[in-house]
Design an enzyme around this catalytic site. Structure first.
Site, PDB file in Angstrom:
ATOM      1  N   ASP A  29     -10.224  -3.891  -4.543  1.00 31.85           N
ATOM      2  CA  ASP A  29      -9.515  -3.025  -4.132  1.00 31.85           C
ATOM      3  C   ASP A  29      -9.387  -1.568  -4.969  1.00 31.85           C
ATOM      4  O   ASP A  29      -8.945  -1.743  -6.261  1.00 31.85           O
ATOM      5  CB  ASP A  29      -7.857  -3.325  -3.904  1.00 31.85           C
ATOM      6  CG  ASP A  29      -7.004  -2.406  -3.272  1.00 31.85           C
ATOM      7  OD1 ASP A  29      -7.542  -1.174  -2.900  1.00 31.85           O
ATOM      8  OD2 ASP A  29      -5.752  -2.683  -3.279  1.00 31.85           O
ATOM      9  N   HIS A  83      -7.851  -5.405  -0.325  1.00 33.24           N
ATOM     10  CA  HIS A  83      -6.873  -4.562   0.017  1.00 33.24           C
ATOM     11  C   HIS A  83      -6.446  -5.107   1.418  1.00 33.24           C
ATOM     12  O   HIS A  83      -7.044  -5.581   2.536  1.00 33.24           O
ATOM     13  CB  HIS A  83      -7.093  -3.138   0.024  1.00 33.24           C
ATOM     14  CG  HIS A  83      -5.861  -2.220   0.615  1.00 33.24           C
ATOM     15  ND1 HIS A  83      -4.977  -1.749  -0.789  1.00 33.24           N
ATOM     16  CD2 HIS A  83      -5.335  -1.673   1.701  1.00 33.24           C
ATOM     17  CE1 HIS A  83      -4.129  -1.046  -0.166  1.00 33.24           C
ATOM     18  NE2 HIS A  83      -4.438  -0.923   1.446  1.00 33.24           N
ATOM     19  N   SER A 128       0.804  -1.296   0.076  1.00 33.48           N
ATOM     20  CA  SER A 128       0.151  -0.041  -0.059  1.00 33.48           C
ATOM     21  C   SER A 128       0.894   1.415  -0.087  1.00 33.48           C
ATOM     22  O   SER A 128       1.699   1.658  -1.014  1.00 33.48           O
ATOM     23  CB  SER A 128      -1.008  -0.256   1.198  1.00 33.48           C
ATOM     24  OG  SER A 128      -1.876   0.970   1.087  1.00 33.48           O
TER      25      SER A 128
END
Length: 327
Positions: A253, A283, A155
């Site tokens: 996501d 995610h 991320s």
């Protein structure tokens, strides 16, 4: 999801409320419910909590050593945790780092970089690069082979990992000493801070991360800075001469296109890339080995395999990483 439901989304808060909310979220993650989800590292891996000293700050790090790394210099993998640049910690990546260390036979060092909004852009990116450089500059202290270094992150950490590669390449182009990075492993990275990409519109609400969270985190991180500069939005950067990249994306996501667009951009720049989209994945899957064991284990194995093959099976690593070569 549990952390968000109980503590609220940090991305929605004004800057002055973020530190307290971050602390509440951290307590939930460190509690019994959180540990059930995020897990902990394999006990065969030896860990040490210590610090790395950079020119600007002393940063906490957690070092992971596989059993076979005790006697010989091992490859180094530097990890940057996720959390939207405003939250997250070393515990969040504990299982992931341990798996990569064990499977890749590498020393993994996870960096606790400073967080926004107290330390907005470019501080987290500068911390990530400075820590990587400091680690590579003292191979004897860390028991590593400084010619075989990889970076990884998920991320926001995926953004920082590839920005570290950009910073190292740019420093070498200027004739400066810089860590020689042979591989980058990016797990559902964020790569664009200005434009709203199609997946954010197509997946406005999703487990773990909503599209609105992305923009909230970016606002806190940038704090009014120009998000179009390459060290913020690597999708806009000159990507030539970067190390080979593994990019993982998740089906459910809103950040999905940040990864897929970046894969296309890397390929156009001549950078070797492997792209895997994890079907059915939300995610954050790399931090949920107990909730999504098959997916998390496969993803961690893929990262370890990419790092190991890129660093150990590439005798021309120094030549490949020299400025002026596309890889």
């Amino acid at each position: 999801m549990l952390r968000t439901r109980l503590a609220g989304s940090v991305a929605d808060l004004p800057p002055e409320q973020v530190p307290a909310a971050r602390e509440r979220a951290g307590r939930i993650q460190a509690g019994p419910a959180g540990r059930v989800i995020v897990g902990s590292h394999d006990r065969r891996v030896v860990t040490e909590d210590t610090v790395v000293t950079t020119p600007d700050v002393v940063l906490p790090v957690r070092v992971y050593r596989p059993p076979e790394a005790a006697a010989v210099p091992a490859p180094l993998v530097v990890n940057f945790h996720g959390g939207g640049y405003v939250q997250g910690d070393l515990d969040q990546s504990d299982w992931f780092c341990g798996q990569v260390s064990l499977l890749a036979g590498a020393v993994v060092v996870s960096v606790d970089y400073r967080l926004a909004p107290e330390h907005p852009f470019p501080v987290p990116a500068q911390d990530a690069y400075a820590a990587t450089a400091a680690l590579a500059a003292e191979p004897g202290r860390w028991g590593i082979d400084a010619s075989r270094v990889a970076v990884m992150g998920d991320s926001a950490g995926g953004n920082l990992a590839t920005v570290v590669c950009l910073m190292a390449r740019d420093a070498r182009r200027r004739g400066e000493d810089a860590p020689l990075i042979g591989a980058q492993c990016l797990v559902y990275p964020g790569t664009e801070m200005v434009d709203v990409l199609p997946s954010e519109r197509a997946i406005p609400r999703a487990p773990i991360l909503d599209a609105s969270d992305i923009r909230g985190f970016l606002s806190l991180y940038l704090a009014g800075a120009d998000g179009s500069v390459p060290y913020a939005s690597p999708l806009r950067a000159d990507l030539t001469d970067l190390p080979p990249a593994l990019v993982q994306t998740a089906e459910h996501d809103p950040l999905q296109d940040h990864g897929t667009y970046y894969v296309d951009a890397l390929r156009r720049a001549g950078v070797p890339v492997r792209h895997t989209q994890y079907q059915g994945a939300p995610h954050g899957y790399i931090s949920m080995p107990r909730l999504l064991p098959t997916m998390a284990h496969q993803a961690a194995w893929e990262v370890a395999d990419w790092a190991r093959s890129s660093l150990l099976d590439a005798p021309d690593l120094r030549e490949r990483s020299a400025p002026g070569r596309s890889g």
